[in-house]
Each structure stands twice: as C-alpha cells, then as structure tokens.
Design an enzyme around this catalytic site. Structure first.
Site, PDB file in Angstrom:
ATOM      1  CB  CYS A  71      -1.325   0.223   1.504  1.00 37.73           C
ATOM      2  SG  CYS A  71      -1.817  -1.725   1.310  1.00 37.73           S
ATOM      3  CE  LYS A 125      -4.095   1.996   2.562  1.00 35.52           C
ATOM      4  NZ  LYS A 125      -4.578   0.392   2.675  1.00 35.52           N
ATOM      5  CG  HIS A 127      -0.852   3.477   4.280  1.00 35.65           C
ATOM      6  ND1 HIS A 127      -1.164   1.556   3.411  1.00 35.65           N
ATOM      7  CD2 HIS A 127      -0.382   3.493   5.796  1.00 35.65           C
ATOM      8  CE1 HIS A 127      -0.968   0.978   4.629  1.00 35.65           C
ATOM      9  NE2 HIS A 127       0.024   2.092   5.727  1.00 35.65           N
ATOM     10  CG  ASP A 271      -3.166  -0.757  -2.810  1.00 32.42           C
ATOM     11  OD1 ASP A 271      -3.766  -1.355  -3.059  1.00 32.42           O
ATOM     12  OD2 ASP A 271      -2.949  -0.758  -1.658  1.00 32.42           O
ATOM     13  CE  LYS A 289      -1.510  -5.364   0.955  1.00 30.55           C
ATOM     14  NZ  LYS A 289      -2.436  -5.013   1.706  1.00 30.55           N
TER      15      LYS A 289
END
Ligand SMILES: *[C@@H]1O[C@H](CO)[C@@H](O)[C@H](O)[C@H]1NC(C)=O
Ligand SMILES: *[C@@H]1O[C@H](CO)[C@@H](O)[C@H](O)[C@H]1NC(C)=O
Ligand SMILES: *[C@@H]1O[C@H](CO)[C@@H](O)[C@H](O)[C@H]1NC(C)=O
Ligand SMILES: *[C@@H]1O[C@H](CO)[C@@H](O)[C@H](O)[C@H]1NC(C)=O
Ligand SMILES: *[C@@H]1O[C@H](CO)[C@@H](O)[C@H](O)[C@H]1NC(C)=O
Ligand SMILES: *[C@@H]1O[C@H](CO)[C@@H](O)[C@H](O)[C@H]1NC(C)=O
Length: 508
Positions: A71, A125, A127, A271, A289
C-alpha cells in the site's frame, strides 16, 4: 493538416489562459486497495464488474502496467513521482504508530495541481503518514480531505484497534457508524463533484477506496449473485468488488450530471496485487500482494476519456505508477519545477496515441532491510541476498527473497474442477496445487524471466543467460548507489489515540 490545426490549438490555449473558460481536463483518479489482477471482469473473472469493464473497454486498458507490491509504496510513488529508494520508504508500509511519512522535501502531485490552479480534493485512504500536521493531506496540496489516515480499518465503524480513523479535513467524524465505506466515499466524492465550480477551475479528484482490502465486510445483497462461490472469503470479496464497481458507476453518473464527464480524464488503478488470504486473486500470475512476483505488482489499470486520440484498445507499453505524476501534471499543463528528480515518465502520448513508452527500465525496489536470502552468487556486483527486482525491456531480474512462489487459482475455479475437496479450501486437483513441484532449492536468490514471453514467470532463464543476469545486476548496483537510507522508525507509544481523544491523528 497539422498546419491547419495548430492555430486553432493556440487560440484555445490562449482563450483558456485568459480566464474565460479553462479548457484543461478534469482529472479523476480512482485507486482500489488490494484489488487482484484476476478480479476484474475483462480478465476472465467470475466476479462481475460491469462498470469497470465498460469504462476500460471504451478507453485504454493498460496491460503492461505496474504498481508496487504493497500500500504505502504505491501511494508514495503516485504522490511523489519518485521511487521508494529515493524517498526512504523502500521497506514495508507506514504502520499507524510509526513517526514516518512521505518526505516533505518534494511537492506532491496535489501540490503541483493546486499550483497549476486546479481545485484539489481527496476522499479515502491516505496511508502516507500523519504523525505531524504537516503530513496530512490538506497540508500536502489537497483543498479538502475526507477519509482515513491508516492502512486498514473496519468498513462500518471506521475504527482501527478500537479507535476512530475518519476525518473531514481536520475534524473527526463520529456520526457515520454503520455507513459502509464504499458507499460513504462514493457519496463524498460525488458531493465534491456536484459542488465543483468548473467556471473557476478544473477539478483534480483523488478517490482512494478502502475496497477491497480486508477486513472482509460488505452489505449482504452485494453477495447475492455469488451464492455459487463456496469459499466464504472469496464470496464476500466478490461482493465487495461488486459494491466498488457500483460506486464507480455512481461516480461517473455524478460526473455526467455535473457536466464534467466530456472533459475528464478518468484513471483507474489498483495499489497492489490481491491478497489471497483475504479473498483476492491474481491468477494466472505468480505470487500475490507483498511479493516481487508479478502477482504482487503487475496491476489492473485503465484510462477512460473522450480526450484520448485512440480509444477502445489494449495498451502493452511499459507503464508504472510513478509515471502518473508527470503524466497528470502534463495534462494539467503544469510545470515539473521544484520537485526532486522524478523517476516517472510522461506517458500521455503512450496511452492516448499508442506511442512507444519512454520507459525502458523499471526499478521495482531494493529493500536492504528485508531479511537476506541465500549466499552472494556473483562477485563484485549487486549482492543477490538483498531483496530487489528490476525490469529492463522484456527482462525481469529478481534477487533475494521474493515471497511465496506459488500460482494460486481462484477458489471458484477450484469449485468447478473439484467438488469433493472444496471444503478444505485447498486446491486439490489443480496442476498448480502441488507446491513442492515448483520449488527450486530454497537458497536460490536470483531469477531471470522474459516477462513478455512468460508473464506467469514459469521459465527461469538465470542459468541459461548468465551474461544478462550480470548486466541487470550491474543496473541494480547503479540504482543502489542512488538510494537514500530507508526510514523505518520504531513505533511511538505517544501515537496511541487513547492519549488524543480516542482518534487516530497527529501526535507530535
Ligand atoms: C454527519 O455530520 C455531517 C456534518 O454535520 C453531515 O453532513 C452528515 O450528513 C452527517 N451524517 C449522518 C449520517 O447523519
Ligand atoms: C449508488 O447509488 C445508488 C442510488 O443512489 C445507491 O443506492 C447505492 O448505494 C450507491 N452505491 C454506492 C456503492 O455508492
Ligand atoms: C514553478 O514555476 C511556476 C511558473 O513559473 C511558478 O509559478 C511556481 O512557483 C514554480 N514552482 C516551484 C515549486 O518552484
Ligand atoms: C548498496 O548501497 C549501500 C549504501 O546505501 C551500501 O551500504 C551497500 O553495500 C550497497 N550494496 C551493494 C550490494 O552494493
Ligand atoms: C505458499 O503459499 C501456499 C498457499 O498458502 C502454501 O500452501 C505454501 O505452503 C506456501 N509455500 C511456502 C514455501 O511457504
Ligand atoms: C522475449 O520474448 C519475446 C516473445 O517471445 C520476444 O519477441 C523477445 O525478443 C524476447 N526478448 C528478449 C530480450 O529476448
């Protein structure tokens, strides 16, 4: 032909800059979270995404498009146009209690858009750090912000570890408990669109959905069409994707109602790769991921706009998330002055005209803090124990520990192949299910693939092409000579929202 067109263009530009009408396009960038490569309709998914499919089919599907495996890194490159090795964010993510953030020494994409006279709004978001006020979105170029600052939370309570993380600009939002975030964020983004005054400025809207990251939560009715998917996580995830897809339909309706759509460049991106333990899937790509295999970083992405010269095609040029910064600033006819050196390339001609990509190389990452793997393989060059990956043309080199090396078919494909063993959730009859067959000796720490020929990374060429391995290692050595030290500070107990009114936010 050219000669005839140009005076008109000049006229439009001057007219635009005189303030009568600003002809520059609106930019709407939608980022999905943990959205897997396999999980969009046009990649042959069981999951239905009619709105995304329609936009992608009418626009330009990016099929050689890359993001980062997790992310914060992808978001940092989107907002800075710079590789992680140049921002100090090359290791892991920003954890909530870490005093860390996207460095303030270079303007963000939003800063540049604002400088160029755009109205700049963000929903969703962030982050990218919040330990000091300076790191908050409204201090990084956004006129307004509605969303959450950490990396994950509950979709309905908007709480993380029991503490609220939902903000309207600088104010905590206590009254949206029970409002599912995909619907809430779509509503807030639509509100921004409806309130936008296009006679004053063009719009830059960055909508970073919580969807479809864990926790697996979605209003029941979005799952109805997936009753046949036996795997509970996958079924819930499918519902989450469908809800996000509906949100994107609503968002485009709002843009049409507001009269902005015909002058909008709409960009959609994930992302990173899907998280297989949270319902996501990247099949037939390898890994998922968090890994340097294609399943971690070969992303879903497309562009839709009436301003594209060529539309309705699949683009296979090498494009990376860091490229959006100069591409979008270019579309806004802004200037790239004042930034530290960018790693991204302006890809508008590549996308709009199917021109060759200016990008020949792509540094996926070099992470010296990640656990080293095996022993050094080549003397006097880049240390192959270090976790790194680099793309040069067709070739991709991976060193160190890339992460779990399996190919994981989606559970629903397994339901079709094997009804007896589906209850265990373990692929049984699938050819990829015997992971042992796929492993090389565990101390292997160099792989080479021709990704163009072998996007699934099934044929390692590192033994047969040692001279290519050497060349790519020397490129890694070069990139390594440009790194800034990674910043991965200890968690700070003062970060606890218990000390700050029960809300996640700045503590320094
Ligand atoms: C929460 O409060 C804001 C600001 O007053 C308001 O705009 C919003 O509609 C409220 N939400 C609900 C669910 O009442
Ligand atoms: C889309 O709009 C419809 C109609 O207003 C609404 O019922 C639905 O909840 C919206 N969906 C999302 C994901 O925002
Ligand atoms: C970039 O150049 C523009 C136009 O010359 C100027 O207005 C702006 O202040 C400059 N920005 C930075 C960050 O240097
Ligand atoms: C990479 O650069 C760092 C300095 O940033 C240096 O300590 C390290 O030895 C270099 N690694 C290799 C393999 O050259
Ligand atoms: C990789 O992940 C798969 C799926 O969870 C698992 O079955 C396998 O054991 C993992 N392999 C390793 C080496 O950890
Ligand atoms: C990679 O594979 C493609 C497709 O087979 C081929 O056209 C290309 O020449 C290969 N690249 C290199 C550098 O060998």
């Amino acid at each position: 032909m050219q000669v005839l067109v140009q005076p008109i263009l000049v006229f439009v530009l001057l007219w635009g800059e005189s303030g009568a009408v600003d002809a520059r396009p609106n930019i709407v960038f939608v980022l999905a979270d943990d959205y897997g490569f396999h999980d969009i309709g046009y990649h042959g998914s069981r999951i239905r995404t009619p709105n995304l499919d329609k936009l992608a089919t009418e626009g330009v599907r990016l099929e050689n498009y890359y993001v980062q495996p997790i992310c914060t890194p992808t978001r940092s490159q989107l907002m800075s146009g710079r590789y992680q090795i140049h921002t100090g964010l090359q290791h892991s993510i920003i954890h909530p209690a870490q005093p860390n953030g996207l460095p303030l020494n270079s303007p963000t994409l939003a800063d540049k858009m604002k400088e160029g006279g755009y109205a700049t709004h963000m929903v969703g978001k962030w982050h990218l750090g919040f330990y000091k006020q300076e790191y908050l979105p409204t201090n990084r170029g956004f006129d307004s912000y509605y969303g959450y600052l950490t990396g994950a939370e509950d979709y309905l309570t908007h709480k993380r570890s029991g503490f609220l993380d939902l903000h309207d600009n600088l104010d905590p939002v206590f009254n949206e408990t029970g409002h599912y975030s995909a619907q809430l964020f779509t509503q807030k983004a639509s509100d921004v669109i409806m309130a936008h005054d296009s006679t004053k400025s063009p719009l830059f809207l960055y909508l970073a959905y919580q969807s479809v990251h864990g926790p697996l939560e979605v209003p029941e009715h979005y799952m109805e069409q997936y009753r046949d998917i036996k795997d509970t996580k996958r079924r819930t995830y499918a519902g989450m994707v469908t809800c996000m897809d509906e949100g994107i339909g609503n968002l485009t309706s709002a843009l049409k109602t507001a009269g902005l759509w015909d002058n909008t460049v709409f960009i959609f991106s994930t992302d990173n790769g899907g998280q297989i333990y949270e319902g996501g899937n990247n099949y037939p790509l390898r890994g998922w991921k968090g890994s340097l295999w294609e399943g971690g970083l070969h992303g879903v992405g497309f562009v839709h706009s009436p301003l594209l010269h060529k539309q309705g095609y699949v683009n296979r040029a090498l494009i990376h998330v860091s490229d959006w910064f100069p591409t979008i600033v270019g579309l806004a006819r802004g200037f790239l002055n004042g930034t530290l050196p960018l790693d991204g390339f302006d890809q508008w001609r590549t996308i709009s005209k199917d021109a060759p990509s200016p990008r020949k190389e792509l540094l996926h990452n070099i992470d010296i803090l990640y656990g080293r793997s095996g022993s050094p393989r080549y003397p006097d060059t880049f240390d192959t124990r270090i976790r790194a990956a680099l793309r040069v043309g067709d070739y991709k080199l991976i060193t160190g520990n890339p992460g779990n090396s399996s190919w994981i078919p989606p559970p629903e494909l397994q339901d079709l192949r094997d009804t007896t063993d589906a209850s265990t959730g373990k692929p049984a009859n699938h050819p990829d299910s015997d992971h042992r067959l796929l492993f090389r000796p565990s101390d292997q720490n160099v792989w080479l693939f021709n990704i163009t020929a072998d996007p699934e990374e099934r044929h390692d060429l590192s033994d047969s092409l040692p001279e290519v391995v050497q060349q790519l290692l020397s490129r890694l050595l070069y990139y390594n000579s440009t790194v800034v030290p990674p910043r991965f500070p200890k968690e700070d107990p003062n970060a606890s929202p218990g000390k700050h009114g029960g809300v996640w936010g700045p503590w320094e």
